[in-house]
Write a protein that holds these residues in place. Structure first.
Motif, mmCIF file in Angstrom:
data_model
loop_
_atom_site.group_PDB
_atom_site.id
_atom_site.type_symbol
_atom_site.label_atom_id
_atom_site.label_comp_id
_atom_site.label_asym_id
_atom_site.label_seq_id
_atom_site.Cartn_x
_atom_site.Cartn_y
_atom_site.Cartn_z
ATOM 1 N N UNK A 130 0.853 -1.177 0.000
ATOM 2 C CA UNK A 130 0.000 0.000 0.000
ATOM 3 C C UNK A 130 0.888 1.225 0.000
ATOM 4 N N UNK A 131 0.544 2.204 -0.786
ATOM 5 C CA UNK A 131 1.365 3.416 -0.849
ATOM 6 C C UNK A 131 0.961 4.354 0.285
ATOM 7 N N UNK A 132 1.930 4.702 1.111
ATOM 8 C CA UNK A 132 1.650 5.624 2.206
ATOM 9 C C UNK A 132 2.196 6.987 1.807
ATOM 10 N N UNK A 133 1.490 8.025 2.229
ATOM 11 C CA UNK A 133 1.988 9.357 1.897
ATOM 12 C C UNK A 133 3.426 9.530 2.393
ATOM 13 N N UNK A 134 3.658 8.975 3.600
ATOM 14 C CA UNK A 134 4.965 9.137 4.230
ATOM 15 C C UNK A 134 6.071 8.459 3.421
ATOM 16 N N UNK A 135 5.715 7.468 2.591
ATOM 17 C CA UNK A 135 6.738 6.729 1.831
ATOM 18 C C UNK A 135 7.045 7.369 0.481
ATOM 19 N N UNK A 136 6.356 8.452 0.158
ATOM 20 C CA UNK A 136 6.518 9.023 -1.189
ATOM 21 C C UNK A 136 7.982 9.307 -1.549
#
Ligand code: UTP
Length: 421
Positions: A26-32
């Protein structure tokens, strides 16, 4: 009718074998930054898409709302803590705020059912919540209903009880109402889909929109992390190269509490039913068949013994929108903070009630106030530690906008309790 009866006996044969399931990434904003994506670029892409009017909004509001026990369309349920605004008005204000920001009116599509259509149309006409030229109310299809011993239920006039065909009926209903061609003519490439029951939904999320477009996703969903195994929320699973969503009622209990080596829940991404859908994908889905689910509901039907209409426990067939997900290319899951964006009104008691939703709205606004003016808030809370407040989407509908709007206020409210901004 034979076809439907056989469906009742084979409830949801579409479910895959669970041995192939994995937890989805899942793409997390924090991982951008780590994923090489620049959030500023995504945000700009989202903003440009809003500016160009390439997005329309879609609310599914055809459900019967039996659990909450409200007599009328759920969109007319009063939900805000001070003003008692109804859900449709809250969404209309969010869209009017978006109009103010981008200088253009967005198309708003609302799906109703045969039970909710008339009252919904009348309310919009009476209150003029939204520009009629951009409002498209359309009706979904129906499917027959049955008693728990699988006999067709009848109306007083002897006809078969037919009820809305589930939120998955939206694809065919859009086609039938000729709205797919409207989207095409207007150059709208993305539908921002949300359910009628969640007043915390963000309709202005340029970053989510940018990420959806950048990934060339056909079906993106905002998800919230499940904390306890027993939370009643639909869960995403990776099934080979396909992503699917499984309703909590159909999720194998033995897998609910499966954990990864680090102790986190293996299946933890819960569905908020906030989606971005590419209109090409919606077009394709309108020509495909979705599976049927059998749902237990309170249903009004003719009782031949008492010779009156009674509300009984019965069976209803439904399509679910997320059964289209395995067909979608590049689906995106986007984690958001539960407390900021998701508090649906579902039940009269227990979880997701009008009371929990009221509290969640107030707490969200208090968090924004704390970020904007902690000293003022502290003083106010000394006077009343549990204030009732309300902030219209037309004042601000996310924390960053609230911080700027608060700064622009010529004077602060005299008291917090009962305050409406
Ligand atoms: P729910 O699953 O909460 O169902 O719908 P419901 O029928 O509204 O309520 P209960 O279960 O009887 O209490 C989730 C969303 O899907 C819409 C609802 O209006 C809500 O926004 N929906 C549901 C439809 O538009 N059509 C349907 O046939 C079912």
């Amino acid at each position: 009718m034979k076809h439907f009866l056989s469906l009742l006996n084979t409830n949801n044969q579409s479910l895959p074998t669970t041995s192939d399931w994995q937890s989805p990434s899942c793409l997390l904003k924090a991982d951008l930054p780590e994923s090489g994506l620049d959030s500023n670029d995504l945000y700009t892409l989202g903003e440009r898409t809003f500016q160009n009017g390439e997005v329309a909004f879609l609310t599914v509001a055809g459900g019967l709302g039996t659990r909450i026990g409200f007599d009328g369309p759920k969109g007319l349920f009063p939900v805000t803590p001070v003003m008692g605004k109804v859900l449709f008005q809250v969404f209309a204000e969010k869209l009017r705020a978006l109009k103010r920001r981008y200088g253009r009116t967005f198309h708003w599509l609302i799906m109703t059912g045969k039970e909710t259509d008339k009252a919904t149309r009348e309310a919009f006409r009476k209150h003029a919540w939204y520009d009629e030229a951009y409002l498209h109310i359309f009706k979904q299809g129906t499917l027959p209903a049955f008693s728990t011993d699988k006999q067709p239920l009848l109306n007083e006039d002897g006809s078969i009880v037919c009820l809305p065909d589930g939120h998955g009926g939206v694809f065919k209903a859009l086609k039938q109402a000729d709205l797919l061609s409207l989207l095409e003519t207007k150059g709208i490439q993305t539908l921002s889909y949300f359910q009628v029951d969640n007043p915390l939904v963000r309709l202005d999320d340029a970053l989510f929109l940018g990420a959806h477009l950048h990934q060339k996703s056909e079906f993106s969903t905002k998800v919230v992390a499940k904390v306890h195994p027993e939370e009643r929320v639909g869960l995403f699973v990776q099934d080979g190269d396909r992503l699917r969503l499984v309703e909590y009622s159909e999720f194998p209990p033995s897998l609910q509490s499966a954990r990864n080596k680090d102790g986190s829940l293996k299946y933890r991404w819960g569905n908020t039913a906030i989606h971005l859908l590419s209109t090409d994908f919606v077009q394709a889905c309108a020509n495909r068949e979705l599976p049927y689910h059998v749902c237990r509901k309170k249903i009004k039907a003719w009782d031949p013994i008492s010779k009156t209409v009674q509300t009984i426990e019965g069976l209803k067939l439904e399509h679910f929108i997320f059964d289209a997900l395995p067909q979608a290319n590049n689906p995106l899951l986007w984690e958001v903070a539960h407390e900021e964006e998701f508090s649906p009104v579902k039940n009269a008691t227990g979880n997701d009630t009008p009371e929990t939703c009221r509290r969640d709205q107030i707490n969200r606004w208090l968090r924004w106030l704390k970020a904007a003016d902690p000293t003022w808030l502290k003083e106010q809370l000394k006077e009343n530690p549990e204030p009732t407040v309300e902030i219209s989407p037309l004042f601000a509908d996310n924390k960053d906008d609230f911080l700027s709007a608060w700064k622009r206020l010529p004077e602060k409210p005299k008291t917090l309790d009962g305050c409406c901004l």
